[in-house]
Design an enzyme around this catalytic site. Structure first.
Site, PDB file in Angstrom:
ATOM      1  N   HIS A 123      -3.006   7.451   5.045  1.00  0.00           N
ATOM      2  CA  HIS A 123      -3.327   6.203   4.367  1.00  0.00           C
ATOM      3  C   HIS A 123      -4.666   5.662   4.864  1.00  0.00           C
ATOM      4  O   HIS A 123      -4.902   5.555   6.073  1.00  0.00           O
ATOM      5  CB  HIS A 123      -2.217   5.181   4.637  1.00  0.00           C
ATOM      6  CG  HIS A 123      -2.516   3.817   4.123  1.00  0.00           C
ATOM      7  ND1 HIS A 123      -2.877   3.574   2.820  1.00  0.00           N
ATOM      8  CD2 HIS A 123      -2.505   2.607   4.744  1.00  0.00           C
ATOM      9  CE1 HIS A 123      -3.076   2.278   2.661  1.00  0.00           C
ATOM     10  NE2 HIS A 123      -2.859   1.672   3.803  1.00  0.00           N
ATOM     11  N   CYS A 175       0.803  -1.224   0.000  1.00  0.00           N
ATOM     12  CA  CYS A 175       0.000   0.000   0.000  1.00  0.00           C
ATOM     13  C   CYS A 175       0.837   1.276   0.000  1.00  0.00           C
ATOM     14  O   CYS A 175       0.308   2.362  -0.229  1.00  0.00           O
ATOM     15  CB  CYS A 175      -0.927   0.009   1.218  1.00  0.00           C
ATOM     16  SG  CYS A 175      -2.154  -1.319   1.215  1.00  0.00           S
ATOM     17  N   HIS A 210     -14.671   6.044   3.134  1.00  0.00           N
ATOM     18  CA  HIS A 210     -16.115   5.842   2.994  1.00  0.00           C
ATOM     19  C   HIS A 210     -16.520   5.765   1.519  1.00  0.00           C
ATOM     20  O   HIS A 210     -17.317   4.898   1.121  1.00  0.00           O
ATOM     21  CB  HIS A 210     -16.863   6.979   3.685  1.00  0.00           C
ATOM     22  CG  HIS A 210     -18.355   6.831   3.641  1.00  0.00           C
ATOM     23  ND1 HIS A 210     -19.136   7.369   2.648  1.00  0.00           N
ATOM     24  CD2 HIS A 210     -19.215   6.193   4.495  1.00  0.00           C
ATOM     25  CE1 HIS A 210     -20.413   7.084   2.879  1.00  0.00           C
ATOM     26  NE2 HIS A 210     -20.485   6.373   3.988  1.00  0.00           N
ATOM     27  N   ASN A 234     -10.368   1.103   0.687  1.00  0.00           N
ATOM     28  CA  ASN A 234      -8.909   1.086   0.670  1.00  0.00           C
ATOM     29  C   ASN A 234      -8.464   0.661  -0.727  1.00  0.00           C
ATOM     30  O   ASN A 234      -8.526  -0.508  -1.078  1.00  0.00           O
ATOM     31  CB  ASN A 234      -8.377   0.115   1.725  1.00  0.00           C
ATOM     32  CG  ASN A 234      -6.856   0.060   1.772  1.00  0.00           C
ATOM     33  OD1 ASN A 234      -6.183   0.637   0.928  1.00  0.00           O
ATOM     34  ND2 ASN A 234      -6.321  -0.648   2.752  1.00  0.00           N
ATOM     35  N   HIS A 264      -1.914  20.417   5.848  1.00  0.00           N
ATOM     36  CA  HIS A 264      -2.891  19.385   5.490  1.00  0.00           C
ATOM     37  C   HIS A 264      -2.241  18.009   5.587  1.00  0.00           C
ATOM     38  O   HIS A 264      -1.048  17.856   5.316  1.00  0.00           O
ATOM     39  CB  HIS A 264      -3.417  19.609   4.071  1.00  0.00           C
ATOM     40  CG  HIS A 264      -3.915  20.994   3.811  1.00  0.00           C
ATOM     41  ND1 HIS A 264      -5.157  21.432   4.227  1.00  0.00           N
ATOM     42  CD2 HIS A 264      -3.324  22.047   3.196  1.00  0.00           C
ATOM     43  CE1 HIS A 264      -5.321  22.690   3.865  1.00  0.00           C
ATOM     44  NE2 HIS A 264      -4.225  23.095   3.243  1.00  0.00           N
ATOM     45  N   HIS A 318      11.893   1.230   6.527  1.00  0.00           N
ATOM     46  CA  HIS A 318      11.610  -0.201   6.343  1.00  0.00           C
ATOM     47  C   HIS A 318      12.177  -0.964   7.530  1.00  0.00           C
ATOM     48  O   HIS A 318      13.382  -0.953   7.761  1.00  0.00           O
ATOM     49  CB  HIS A 318      12.251  -0.690   5.043  1.00  0.00           C
ATOM     50  CG  HIS A 318      11.640  -1.949   4.502  1.00  0.00           C
ATOM     51  ND1 HIS A 318      11.507  -3.093   5.255  1.00  0.00           N
ATOM     52  CD2 HIS A 318      11.111  -2.237   3.286  1.00  0.00           C
ATOM     53  CE1 HIS A 318      10.935  -4.031   4.519  1.00  0.00           C
ATOM     54  NE2 HIS A 318      10.678  -3.533   3.319  1.00  0.00           N
TER      55      HIS A 318
END
Length: 467
Positions: free
Chosen positions: A339, A168, A368, A372, A335, A247
Site C-alpha cells: 500500500h 484505503c 512517486h 496515494n 512479488h 479489523h
C-alpha cells in the site's frame, strides 16, 4: 434382500451426487482476475510543485509553523511532479466544493475506465452479473453503483453493491465480497470499481493532523473484471489463492487513529493521529499471523515455530526482533504489492517483511508517479510490475493494504500467464526508476526553514515569489 439392494443403490447414487456437487462447487468457486484498467486523469489536472505551492499559499490560516510542517512533509513524501488532483482544487475552489464538482471528478474516472475495461476484454455490460463500487468519502443518492448501471445499460437483475467509509483497504474488501458471491456455485461475471473522491474532502484549516491528507492523496482509480467461470480461465491474468481481512477497530486507539472529524473551529478534515503507526503495526501483525500459514511452505513454518520456541524458552530475556520479522516471506511470495500510504509506510512494511530495494521499488515508484490514490493504489503497483515485465506464469503476488477502522487486508494471487501490458505506465515506464526522487519543493520553498516569526510575512512572500 430387494429392500437392501434398493437402499444400497440409493446410497451409492446419493454418494455420487455429493461427490459431483463438491466437485462442481469447487470448480466454480475459484476467483479469476480477467483484466484491470487503471485511470490516468487529463493532463490539465496535473499537480506540480508550482501548483502545490499555489494551493498552499491560498490557505490564509497557515502560519510559519504550519509552513515548515508542510515543507517537511512534502519533501519527505516521496511524491513526484506528475500526480493528479480534482479540478475544483486546481482552479482555486477547494474551500467551496459543490456536489457537481464531486460528481464531475467521479464521472471522468467512471466514463473512461469502465468503458476501457469493456473494450479491452470485449465483454458487454449486459453480461455483468455483479457490480461492486467502493468510494469511501462520497456517497450520493442514487448511488454511484446505480449511476454506472444506468450509464452502461446493465441488466435489471444485475446485483449491485455500493461500499462507503471503507478507506484505503476497500478494494480488497470488494474482492472478498465478490469471492463470497462466487461460492454460490453459479457462473458469475463481476466488475469491481475502486477509487476515492478528493473534491469535497480538502481540508482548509491549520490542524497538522488533518493537513497530512492534503499532501498525500491524489486522484486515481481502477476497474477490475472478475469471474468464477472455469471456461474463462485461459483468459485470466491471475487467480486468487487466498484473502485475509483483519479489523482491530474494537480498540479505541485503533478506531480513532484515522477518522473524519471536525477541528476546533468546525472545519471538517481527515484526522491522522500519532497513534496510527502503532495501530498499523498491530493490525499488520494480526493479519500476518493468519496469512503466513496460507502462503508459506511447511519448511519455513517449521523454522518459524522452532525460532519462536527458542526465543521464548531459551532466550526469554534477550532483546530481539519480533518473530514475524524473522520469517522469510520470500520463500512463499515472488512479488509484493504494498500500500502506497506514504514513503514511511512502504519502508516500514518492507523492513518488517525483510524486503530488498527491488521488492519495494514498485510501491515507491507508484507513490512517486501517482501519489496515494487510496484503495486503487495496489493496482497501480501491480501495473508497474506488469509494465516492467516482472510477472511470469506461476509467480505469486502478495497484496497488503491498510485502511481506517483500523484494518489490514491482504491477498495472494497466482499469475496465470506471462504479463506485459503497460496500461497507464506505458508512456513513462522507461523513465522508472529515476536517478533521484528528491522533491523540487525544497528548492522553491526552502526559505521557510530560514525564517522566524519576526521575519515571516505571507503577503510579502507571495509578492516576491516569482515562478
Amino acid at each position: 434382500m430387494e429392500f437392501l439392494a434398493t437402499l444400497t443403490t440409493l446410497l451409492l447414487f446419493f454418494s455420487l451426487y455429493l461427490i459431483l456437487k463438491h466437485y462442481y462447487l469447487k470448480l466454480y468457486t475459484n476467483c479469476y482476475l480477467i483484466d484491470y484498467v487503471c485511470f490516468k486523469p487529463a493532463s490539465d489536472r496535473r499537480i506540480t510543485t508550482q501548483t502545490s505551492g499555489q494551493i498552499i499559499e491560498r490557505n490564509k490560516t497557515l502560519g510559519l509553523s504550519e509552513y515548515k510542517f508542510l515543507l517537511k512533509v512534502i519533501v519527505n513524501s516521496g511524491i513526484g511532479e506528475d500526480t493528479y488532483g480534482p479540478r475544483n482544487i486546481i482552479e482555486g475552489r477547494e474551500d467551496s466544493p459543490t456536489f457537481d464538482d464531486a460528481m464531475i471528478e467521479m464521472d471522468e474516472f467512471l466514463n473512461v475506465s469502465i468503458g476501457d475495461l469493456f473494450a479491452k476484454t470485449k465483454i458487454s455490460p449486459r453480461d455483468v452479473d455483479v457490480l461492486v463500487v467502493n468510494i469511501s468519502m462520497f456517497s450520493p443518492a442514487p448511488s454511484l453503483a446505480s449511476r454506472i448501471l444506468k450509464r452502461y445499460k446493465m441488466r435489471e437483475d444485475c446485483k449491485i453493491y455500493n461500499l462507503s467509509g471503507m478507506g484505503c483497504s476497500a478494494s480488497l474488501v470488494s474482492v472478498d465480497l465478490v469471492r463470497n458471491i462466487f461460492k454460490s456455485g453459479k457462473k458469475t461475471l463481476a466488475v469491481v470499481v475502486t477509487s476515492e473522491s478528493i473534491t469535497p474532502n480538502w481540508y482548509s484549516g491549520n490542524d497538522k493532523s488533518m493537513m497530512l491528507g492534503n499532501c498525500l492523496f491524489r486522484s486515481g482509480g481502477c476497474v477490475m473484471l472478475l469471474t468464477n467461470n472455469p471456461a474463462m480461465r485461459s483468459r485470466a491474468k491471475m487467480i486468487l489463492k487466498c484473502l485475509v481481512r483483519t479489523h482491530i477497530g474494537a480498540n479505541d486507539d485503533a478506531h480513532n487513529c484515522a477518522m473524519q472529524k471536525e477541528d476546533d473551529v468546525g472545519r471538517v478534515g481527515f484526522h491522522l493521529s500519532k497513534g496510527l503507526p502503532k495501530a498499523a503495526v498491530r493490525a499488520f501483525a494480526e493479519n500476518l499471523k493468519h496469512l503466513a500459514p496460507k502462503i508459506l511452505p511447511y519448511r519455513e513454518l517449521a523454522l518459524y515455530m522452532y525460532g519462536t520456541v527458542k526465543q521464548l524458552v531459551i532466550k526469554p530475556k534477550l532483546e530481539s526482533n519480533s518473530a514475524m520479522a524473522r520469517i522469510n516471506f520470500k520463500s512463499g511470495v515472488d512479488h509484493f504489492c504494498l500500500h502506497t500510504g506514504g514513503s514511511a509506510v512502504i519502508e516500514a512494511v518492507g523492513r518488517a517483511l525483510g524486503l530488498s530495494k527491488y521488492d519495494v521499488e514498485p510501491a515507491r515508484m507508484t507513490l512517486h508517479r501517482w501519489g496515494n490514490t487510496s484503495a486503487s493504489s495496489l493496482w497501480y503497483v501491480l501495473g508497474y510490475m506488469e509494465a516492467k515485465r516482472r510477472l511470469r506464469k506461476g509467480d505469486r503476488v502478495l497484496m497488503i493494504s491498510f485502511g481506517a477502522g483500523f484494518k489490514c487486508n491482504s491477498c495472494m494471487w497466482e499469475v496465470n500467464e506471462d504479463l506485459q501490458d503497460g496500461d497507464v505506465w506505458e508512456d513513462c515506464i522507461k523513465n522508472y526508476p529515476p536517478q533521484t526522487l528528491v522533491n523540487p519543493y525544497l528548492e522553491k520553498y526552502g526559505w521557510v526553514n530560514e525564517d522566524t516569526e519576526e521575519t515571516f510575512n505571507r503577503e510579502e512572500r507571495m509578492e516576491s515569489l516569482k515562478w
